[in-house]
Design an enzyme around this catalytic site. Sequence first.
Site, PDB file in Angstrom:
ATOM      1  N   ALA A 255       0.597  -1.871  -0.096  1.00 46.99           N
ATOM      2  CA  ALA A 255       0.565   0.344   0.117  1.00 46.99           C
ATOM      3  C   ALA A 255       0.853   1.168   0.157  1.00 46.99           C
ATOM      4  CB  ALA A 255      -0.845  -0.044   0.994  1.00 46.99           C
ATOM      5  N   LYS A 256      -0.025   2.549  -0.617  1.00 48.11           N
ATOM      6  CA  LYS A 256       1.406   3.507  -0.339  1.00 48.11           C
ATOM      7  C   LYS A 256       0.251   4.606   0.030  1.00 48.11           C
ATOM      8  CE  LYS A 256       5.070   4.886  -0.472  1.00 48.11           C
ATOM      9  NZ  LYS A 256       6.606   4.177   0.170  1.00 48.11           N
TER      10      LYS A 256
END
Length: 422
Positions: free
Chosen positions: A111-112
């Site tokens: 994720a980011k």
Amino acid sequence: MASQNPVAEAPNIWAVAQSQFDHAADKLSLDDGMRRVLRVPQRELTVNFPVTMDDGSVAVFTGHRVQHNVSRGPGKGGIRYHQDVTLDEVRALAMWMSWKCACVNIPYGGAKGGVVVDPKKLSIREVEGLTRRFTTEISPLIGPDRDIPAPDVNTNAQTMAWIMDTYSMHHGYTIAGVVTGKPISIGGSLGRNEATARGAVFTLLQASKALDVPLVGARVAIQGYGNAGSIAATLLADEGAKIVAVSDSTGGIHNAAGLDPAKVSSWKQEHGTVVGFPGSDEISNREILEVDCDILVPAALENQITKQNAPNIKAKIIAEAANGPTTPEADEILYDRGVFLIPDILCNAGGVTVSYFEWVQDMQSFFWTEERINESLKEIMDRAFESVHAMSERHEVDMRTAAYMVAVARVAEATTLRGLYP
Ligand code: NAD
């Protein structure tokens, strides 16, 4: 003292990330259905949110949180504050996190997050307000069992403390495991600050054994003298390497007889730059990549090693402490020239690995000694290096392709085993 950035070409990093995936998928003969699933992020949330500024006006900011794949565990990845953040950039960084976590075999997905803002133009109070409201806006996605943010460009332990506090306030009790990279006093981990550089040095020790290039006496050039670069310089000097050149955003310095990392750090702290360090010659950020050395450590930005400068690189080993410092065209040139490259998803995975340890410690409310953390980090990095190196030899591919093959195969296996719901 001009700032020099050797980016001659700046490909869209989401296109780069997808082309790196395609290459590994080809090598793994991944079936078309799985390719379609893994080639795109699973969830993307874009939020536009208001913040009251110090002068009483209301500004609206845009941010993103992207989860690429969460088949192997909760999403994991940093939050970046930068004026150039785009959804495509966040997608690429989220996909790289899936591969990085799988490459070192820790139980996370990728994720980011990012907010389009230059935080240097905001007061501390405004940054806190922005952080708390952004946390609230992405709270449907994050959580210790769902998606666990961490620091990235322009965010730090203080930012993580605000995120943890905001999330905890929503729930009415302290939930330390919602973020990593926190201050030690509120559930952070010993060794986290040094983890990225320490992990990179563990991979370099393995590479030096595999290639028979001893670290003792090896000449090292490091681009970027922040968290990753400066600590890598110190740890490599401790291993007996000679740091011949370092740089930061203002320029670089060179001394063939070796630079003392501790003294360079004090100089930088005092003067705000490495340039002007006594006894060194000034070099540009373009020159540092091509300097005469055995090991090159890019530890600054994306897209630094390109088809323009790859033919001139003298190093035998490149250790990618930075994310995405090498373009795909440069990769090919380096491989053909016999340069051994330790790819980012392996080389700089020490950071996320100790983040994993921090999360485990938070969930158990039981905190480890620094010695245990460093030993466990070494075990994970050594095992990951061995898997990737073996894959590269078995399939006669470069180390990046091998790292992707190891990682993509693990994510594909988890996705296949879980099956397609409904
Ligand atoms: P940092 O902000 O602490 O340091 C960045 C350094 O790069 C600074 O010295 C800065 O002056 C320098 N720099 C900026 N622009 C430059 C330019 N044009 N040329 C040369 N130097 C330049 O950041 P960091 O945490 O050390 O991160 C560096 C890289 O490592 C990034 O790519 C980051 O994504 C990656 N990384 C960091 C971690 C971590 O835990 N810190 C983990 C994984 C990957």
